[in-house]
Enzyme design. Structure first.
Site: not given
Length: 267
Positions: A26, A146, A177
């Protein structure tokens, strides 16, 4: 679990090992056509030949790389985006819906949330809406979480990464993730607090393939479920052989030295 979701999860996660090799592609939206993903059909073909479980991309790209022959691979459509040209590059916004991903033939959807960013509230709101819609359709959600913002001193800090992973679980992701924390003992803190598979990110391309394989192996020993890594795979000289080496480590518990034998002459 919704039967449809269980079936789709088996298209992105190996049903026998319960682990996955996911290759995100991506990056073109974020930073442009990087080396390795200029020709998307060739990029996908290489990692499929190596044994990747799934590829991940934005909604307009499957038409550029759909293959009509060869081994199948799972498709994850990414729902959120930003660009490096923006004054707020960490502020991800939805650019696709679960329903649109289904029409494209996706086996799962993904989205990116940066905790600590000034736009965190909107990203979390989008996250909640995506998981609600996905649940009604039986569509798995991979959440890339994140910590990036003015209050984040170290995005790899184990407590911070564990917080990121737990947000993913608590808001309904089926796969989370997060960055690797650097060693198995600290990464255990991340996986122990999650009741869904945790896969590691790759980050910028590493100089050493061996170090990359060691990172993957150590994350597995800490309870990780594999990896979702782009540049360290598709920018390798032989992404097909690297993916095959990763498959040996992830799905066959092979030693790193054994896996490196597949890469002789490519370093």
């Amino acid at each position: 679990m919704h039967l449809g979701k269980a079936i789709r999860l088996e298209r992105i996660i190996n049903r026998n090992t319960r682990r996955a090799i996911i290759v995100p592609m991506d990056h073109g939206t974020t930073v442009g056509p990087l080396p390795g993903i200029v020709n998307m059909r060739a990029a996908v073909q290489a990692v499929v030949e190596g044994g990747a479980n799934a590829v991940l991309m934005h909604k307009g790209v499957p038409r550029c790389c759909h293959r009509t022959q060869g081994q199948d691979v799972g498709l994850i459509v990414h729902l959120s985006a930003s660009t490096s040209l923006s004054p707020l590059p960490n502020a991800k916004i939805l650019v696709c819906s679960v329903e649109e991903a289904i029409r494209l033939g996706a086996d799962a959807v993904s989205l990116h949330v940066n905790l600590g960013d000034e736009s965190e509230a909107r990203m979390l709101e989008d996250f909640g809406r995506v998981t609600e819609s996905a649940q009604s359709w039986g569509m798995p959600v991979l959440a890339m979480i994140y910590a990036r913002g003015p209050k984040v001193a170290n995005e790899y800090d184990p407590a911070t990464v564990a917080h990121c992973a737990r947000v993913g679980v608590e808001l309904g992701a089926d796969v989370v993730k997060v960055p690797y924390t650097g060693d198995p003992d600290s990464f255990c803190r991340v996986t122990e607090a999650c009741c869904v598979p945790v896969v590691i990110a790759g980050g910028p391309k590493l100089d050493s393939t061996r170090d990359f394989l060691l990172m993957v192996r150590d994350s597995l020993r800490a309870g990780g479920a594999g990896l979702s890594v782009g540049r360290n795979i598709f920018q390798h000289k032989r992404p097909d052989l690297l993916t095959r080496a990763l498959s040996r480590v992830v799905h066959e518990n092979a030693d790193v030295d054994e896996a490196m034998e597949l890469l002789k002459g490519t370093e």
